[in-house]
Design an enzyme around this catalytic site. Structure first.
Site, mmCIF file in Angstrom:
data_model
loop_
_atom_site.group_PDB
_atom_site.id
_atom_site.type_symbol
_atom_site.label_atom_id
_atom_site.label_comp_id
_atom_site.label_asym_id
_atom_site.label_seq_id
_atom_site.Cartn_x
_atom_site.Cartn_y
_atom_site.Cartn_z
ATOM 1 N N SER A 99 0.404 -4.623 7.388
ATOM 2 C CA SER A 99 -0.451 -3.640 6.730
ATOM 3 C C SER A 99 -1.674 -4.315 6.134
ATOM 4 O O SER A 99 -1.752 -5.545 6.057
ATOM 5 C CB SER A 99 0.318 -2.915 5.636
ATOM 6 O OG SER A 99 0.450 -3.764 4.521
ATOM 7 N N LYS A 100 -2.592 -3.490 5.678
ATOM 8 C CA LYS A 100 -3.835 -4.012 5.124
ATOM 9 C C LYS A 100 -3.571 -4.976 3.964
ATOM 10 O O LYS A 100 -4.346 -5.896 3.711
ATOM 11 C CB LYS A 100 -4.728 -2.854 4.682
ATOM 12 C CG LYS A 100 -5.918 -3.356 3.934
ATOM 13 C CD LYS A 100 -6.981 -2.371 3.670
ATOM 14 C CE LYS A 100 -7.989 -2.988 2.715
ATOM 15 N NZ LYS A 100 -7.414 -3.342 1.406
ATOM 16 N N ARG A 101 -2.463 -4.759 3.294
ATOM 17 C CA ARG A 101 -2.095 -5.635 2.178
ATOM 18 C C ARG A 101 -2.106 -7.110 2.587
ATOM 19 O O ARG A 101 -2.433 -7.992 1.797
ATOM 20 C CB ARG A 101 -0.684 -5.228 1.710
ATOM 21 C CG ARG A 101 -0.301 -5.671 0.347
ATOM 22 C CD ARG A 101 0.970 -4.948 -0.092
ATOM 23 N NE ARG A 101 0.712 -3.562 -0.454
ATOM 24 C CZ ARG A 101 0.132 -3.175 -1.593
ATOM 25 N NH1 ARG A 101 -0.256 -4.079 -2.470
ATOM 26 N NH2 ARG A 101 -0.064 -1.915 -1.866
#
Ligand code: GLU
Length: 562
Positions: A263-265
């Protein structure tokens, strides 16, 4: 449940993204499998945009999906086109433009009492949910809406009173047959009377997807595993609406190697690590807003927006972990490599075969070899695949592709070089390139004006320039007039000239002069092979840099001595 009896020509698959954000690699793999399945069975592939969640959907995101699919080489027989046109007989292909169709089918269910208007207020429903929680019971809608007499329900809805429409779920077990996961039975009572039309008049995902899959003649639904549980609802709706059941195949997630979600995390994490490594407590000048930076630093769970992350990553020279197709494009991966790699994440053709193209995938893709468990996304392996593909290109192909990449992502860089310089640089970089982006990241020395290059005395520079007898700087001063008078400044001629000079002046040890030349040309110790580096720069630019380098080094020696 029975699945449709299909012959090859009947087959239709669809990719049905919700356009919020960019196309994730997991979504791209779903699209790839749907497409390959359709192509391999001479079927139709439909692209449908599921934008009924008005708050989260955007037209720009939808266009971005189209572009990414085209870049990947995935074409569709039916769906929206980039220029705003529409292809195919089952349109419109944006769900937000199909409301009348949904309404017609919704009315059929209402008229047959297979669905009903429900007037519960959000507060009433919340209270019931809370009560269930307190009693530690799973909440299920209690059919309170049905206590209102039928006539009254229709009249109140007609009069415009806020309401939803709920499906009247039959009280019996539901068998889900899945081409990837096998069979599962949901006991009676698991699915309550779920909402099929929201208070804003939009159908819910469940209703729209069922109507569209039927009207768009989708015989095979391949989608993410997170939708597996929804399938029960879809089967029930199909029966109520007298639609055929498609064959389902639910695809496992693609995960990071450590099992976390891609994910973007992950990007924030990489930049946080680089910020920490560089010991920064404020952002580099002019890169991102200082307050945004300090809030992000203060709250370790917060996320920066993608542009800020890119800017910081650029300043700190870190490559962000790619998550969306767009990220892989920007990082210089080849679409055919990404497709090959994505296909391997969740499917295999057997016989340890790993390298194949989309034509092979279309011919051989089948549900029986789709993996049930999550795939682990091995970035090193993807990079190795990309390297191999780049190394197998002809010099011309590499030059054209790397140039097109630069025109899209590094236009200033491309504009600064002449065509000849660019071609020399491409040729000199080909052999070492793992991506189409490395040439740009690794050759920033070409972007600095000759008068602005600086020569910080790092450890490596000190060793190459100031150590030894004679030291690199002395050798550089000695060779300077020879290079300035060179007949030709192409790489071969320079090599012959410098070799000959090295024989006479440093016992044939080319290494002793190569690194000082590189430092003079670039300000640092990393660049393409030295004679290519000089040839790309050209005689005049090199001369300016060399003279300035000698002065700068002498000045630092003076400072060192003082
Ligand atoms: N729009 C859904 C999503 O993006 C896909 C639904 C489906 O494939 O049935 O997750």
């Amino acid at each position: 449940m029975t699945t449709q009896d299909t012959t090859a020509a009947d087959i239709g698959t669809r990719f049905a993204p919700s356009p919020s954000g960019d196309l994730h690699v997991g979504g791209a793999r779903t699209a790839l499998f749907c497409w390959a399945f359709a192509r391999g069975h001479a079927g139709r592939f439909v692209l449908r945009i599921e934008d009924t969640d008005r708050k989260r959907s955007s037209g720009a995101a939808a266009l971005g999906f189209l572009e990414d699919l085209i870049w990947l080489g995935i074409d569709w027989d039916e769906g929206p086109e980039l220029d705003g046109g529409v292809r195919g007989p089952h349109g419109p292909y944006f769900q937000s433009q199909r409301l009348e169709l949904y309404q017609a089918h919704m009315q059929r269910l209402l008229d047959q009492d297979l669905a009903y208007h429900a007037f519960d207020t959000p507060e009433e429903l919340d209270a019931k949910r809370r009560a269930a929680r307190e009693e530690k019971k799973a909440y299920r809608y209690d059919r309170a809406g049905l206590e209102v007499p039928r006539e009254e329900r229709f009249a109140r809805a007609e009069a415009g009173e806020p309401h939803v429409v709920r499906f009247r779920t039959p009280d019996r077990p539901i068998v889900i047959t899945d081409g990837v996961l096998g069979e599962a039975t949901l006991p009676a009572g698991e699915v309550d009377d779920f909402v099929i039309r929201k208070a804003d008049g939009y159908p819910t995902y469940h209703f729209a997807v069922v109507v569209d899959d039927a009207l768009m003649e989708c015989t095979h639904v391949l989608r993410a595993q997170e939708h597996f549980n929804n399938t029960a609802k879809h089967l029930l709706l199909q029966e109520a609406l007298e639609f055929p059941h498609p064959t389902y195949g639910h695809l496992s997630l693609i995960m990071n190697p450590d099992g976390s979600k891609m994910s973007k995390r992950d990007k924030d994490k990489a930049v946080r690590a680089a910020v920490k490594g560089a010991g920064l407590d404020a952002p580099p000048e002019g890169i991102i807003d200082a307050e945004v930076f300090s809030n992000w630093q203060a709250d370790k769970k917060s996320q920066l927006d993608n542009d800020d992350l890119l800017a910081l990553a650029g300043a700190l020279d870190v490559v962000l972990p790619e998550i969306n197709v767009r990220d892989f494009r920007r990082s210089g991966y080849l679409p055919e490599v990404l497709c090959n790699f994505l296909a391997l994440n969740g499917w295999s053709p057997g016989n340890d075969l790993e390298k194949f193209d989309n034509a092979f995938l279309c011919e051989h893709f089948d549900l029986s070899r789709v993996q049930k468990t999550p795939a682990r996304f091995d970035r090193d392996k993807l990079l190795a695949f990309n390297l191999d593909a780049i190394q197998s290109m002809s010099p011309e192909e590499f030059r054209d592709k790397v140039r097109a990449h630069g025109e899209a992502y590094h236009p200033d860089f491309v504009a600064r070089l002449t065509d000849d310089q660019f071609d020399l640089l491409a040729n000199a970089s080909h052999e070492r390139s793992k991506t189409l982006d490395e040439l740009y990241r690794g050759n920033q020395w070409l972007m600095t004006p000759d008068e602005a290059v600086t020569w910080p005395v790092t450890k490596a520079v000190r060793k190459a320039m100031l150590k030894g007898e004679p030291c690199g700087l002395e050798l550089l001063e000695a060779i300077a007039p020879v290079l300035e008078a060179a007949d030709s400044f192409d790489a071969e001629a320079l090599q012959a000239l410098v070799n000959e000079w090295a024989e006479a002046h440093c016992e044939g040890n080319l290494g002793k002069i190569a690194q000082p030349l590189r430092i003079a040309a670039t300000g640092g110790t990393v660049s393409p092979p030295i004679f290519d580096t000089l040839a790309i720069l050209g005689r005049d630019a090199f001369r300016t840099r060399m003279r300035r380098c000698i002065d700068s080094m002498k000045a630092s020696m003076g400072e060192g001595a003082a």
